[in-house]
Design an enzyme around this catalytic site. Structure first.
Site, mmCIF file in Angstrom:
data_model
loop_
_atom_site.group_PDB
_atom_site.id
_atom_site.type_symbol
_atom_site.label_atom_id
_atom_site.label_comp_id
_atom_site.label_asym_id
_atom_site.label_seq_id
_atom_site.Cartn_x
_atom_site.Cartn_y
_atom_site.Cartn_z
ATOM 1 N N THR A 1 0.818 -1.214 0.000
ATOM 2 C CA THR A 1 0.000 0.000 0.000
ATOM 3 C C THR A 1 0.855 1.269 0.000
ATOM 4 O O THR A 1 0.487 2.278 -0.600
ATOM 5 C CB THR A 1 -0.891 0.001 1.269
ATOM 6 O OG1 THR A 1 -1.739 -1.133 1.187
ATOM 7 C CG2 THR A 1 -1.736 1.245 1.385
ATOM 8 N N ASP B 1 1.841 -6.725 -4.228
ATOM 9 C CA ASP B 1 1.085 -6.825 -2.980
ATOM 10 C C ASP B 1 1.783 -7.930 -2.180
ATOM 11 O O ASP B 1 2.161 -8.969 -2.745
ATOM 12 C CB ASP B 1 -0.356 -7.216 -3.299
ATOM 13 C CG ASP B 1 -1.235 -7.189 -2.065
ATOM 14 O OD1 ASP B 1 -2.113 -6.318 -2.005
ATOM 15 O OD2 ASP B 1 -1.058 -8.046 -1.174
ATOM 16 N N SER B 2 1.940 -7.734 -0.896
ATOM 17 C CA SER B 2 2.758 -8.704 -0.153
ATOM 18 C C SER B 2 2.090 -10.068 -0.025
ATOM 19 O O SER B 2 2.740 -11.032 0.376
ATOM 20 C CB SER B 2 3.153 -8.148 1.209
ATOM 21 O OG SER B 2 2.086 -8.184 2.106
ATOM 22 N N SER B 3 0.816 -10.188 -0.389
ATOM 23 C CA SER B 3 0.200 -11.518 -0.383
ATOM 24 C C SER B 3 0.815 -12.394 -1.477
ATOM 25 O O SER B 3 0.669 -13.618 -1.452
ATOM 26 C CB SER B 3 -1.309 -11.408 -0.612
ATOM 27 O OG SER B 3 -1.877 -10.710 0.467
ATOM 28 N N CYS C 1 -2.124 -18.745 20.774
ATOM 29 C CA CYS C 1 -2.148 -17.516 21.579
ATOM 30 C C CYS C 1 -0.995 -16.620 21.147
ATOM 31 O O CYS C 1 0.150 -17.057 21.139
ATOM 32 C CB CYS C 1 -1.886 -17.835 23.046
ATOM 33 S SG CYS C 1 -3.282 -18.443 23.909
#
Ligand code: ASP
Length: 353
Positions: free
Chosen positions: A28, A71-73, A291
């Site tokens: 972005t 895009d980092s995906s 977690c």
């Protein structure tokens, strides 16, 4: 990866205070709207127009921009290898590096680079933005300026933060402890199980005692990744067929088991039997908790004793991003037998033992 190089001296007419390389991969951060309002990749030669405050840093900047910002995906191990090779090639001529990267998989790339860059003695700071640099409220400007300041910070003539880090919003986080936790607000990253290395307010307050000492000897870049791993996130209700199909995937070498709480899992006999059979076939099974905070303590509860007996390896307090990239690198560089031993040993401050 093809890329173009440009040099921008922000210090003229004075002499630069330091030399920093920016590696722009996409995300972005670097988007600007064209005349029709469509987002297009940013032309870095115009950086001083967008960010006149850069002149106050007195840096000689060399920008390496991926010809096709992504895009980092879409980031994969070859992109990590390219970033590692660019750093290696320019290591001696630069004081620090800032990597502009999409936020979605930044924690994976920062973790991968932490493990790849052996003997690192210079800062490698990842940053990006939640809003494109062209938007009036963009976080890109603050993030880049502070990242550059950190990448060029010295103390007693030596780099102040000689490790791979993520700077975002106002915190500097160790790369292999970083996790993206927010997709709407500016505080996108959190440091897992380790305090931030610095906080940027009116001044940048460094936690010097938490920062890794510089590596000794020349920089060595490890770059072989074996991608034949899987991440199996446990959930109440998962079926034997699903678990069996993951564990029996052809060629699989290692599985990260994302467990509950402090490393707990169902005690169902079919589940433990499948794990034991996979380990007997030579698979590495690593226990990482779902977690974000805390650590895996196998054997603390009855629900993790079976994992110990089956031969599952406890992953301590590693993030899943660190565990996945470390496993792929260890498998690629050293093979399964050595990886089984090395996975439990800290490599870049990613785990507390
Ligand atoms: N989808 C974008 C990316 O990761 C999001 C961002 O940069 O913040 O490339």
């Amino acid at each position: 990866m093809n890329y173009k190089t440009l040099t921008i001296d922000t210090s003229l007419p004075a002499k630069p205070r330091a030399r920093v390389m920016i590696i722009y991969t996409g995300g972005t951060f670097g988007m600007v709207r064209d005349a029709e309002g469509v987002l297009q990749p940013f032309d870095f030669s115009l950086i001083l127009e967008h960010l006149p405050a850069l002149r106050n840093l007195f840096l000689q900047l060399t920008v390496i921009a991926f010809e096709e910002p992504i895009d980092s995906s879409d980031v994969e191990p070859p992109h990590w290898q390219s970033i590692g090779s660019i750093i290696e090639k320019h290591y001696d001529t630069q004081d620090g590096f800032v990597i502009l990267h999409g936020t979605d998989t930044m924690a994976y790339t920062a973790s991968a680079l932490s493990f790849m860059l052996r003997g690192l003695a210079k800062p490698v700071v990842f940053t990006g933005a939640q809003l494109p640099i062209s938007e009036s409220r963009s976080d890109a400007r603050e993030n880049l300026i502070t990242a550059l300041e950190i990448a060029s910070a010295f103390r007693d003539g030596k780099a102040r933060v000689p490790e791979v880090t993520v700077f975002f919003d106002f915190e500097l986080i160790r790369g292999c402890r970083s996790k993206k936790v927010e997709s709407m607000h500016f505080d996108a990253f959190q440091s897992e199980n380790y305090p931030p290395l610095a906080r940027a307010g009116v001044t940048i307050d460094y936690n010097d005692t938490l920062i890794q000492p510089p590596g000794s000897g020349p920089l060595k870049v490890l770059r072989k990744f074996d991608q034949r791993i899987a991440i199996l996130k446990l959930f109440p209700g998962m079926t034997e067929e699903m678990v069996a199909s993951v564990l029996r995937a052809p060629g699989l070498k290692a599985v990260i088991l994302e467990t509950f709480g402090s490393g707990n899992a169902p005690t169902a006999p079919w589940f433990l039997r499948l794990l034991k059979a996979a380990i007997d076939r030579g698979l590495i099974i690593l226990n990482i908790s779902q977690c974000p905070g805390g650590r895996v303590v196998q054997g603390k509860y009855e629900t993790s004793r079976g994992l110990v007996e089956a031969g599952v390896i406890g992953g301590a307090d590693m993030t899943v991003e660190a565990a996945a990239t470390k496993l792929m690198l260890l498998l690629g560089e050293f093979g399964v037998e050595e990886a089984r031993v090395l996975i439990s040993q800290p490599m870049a401050g990613e785990m507390t033992v």
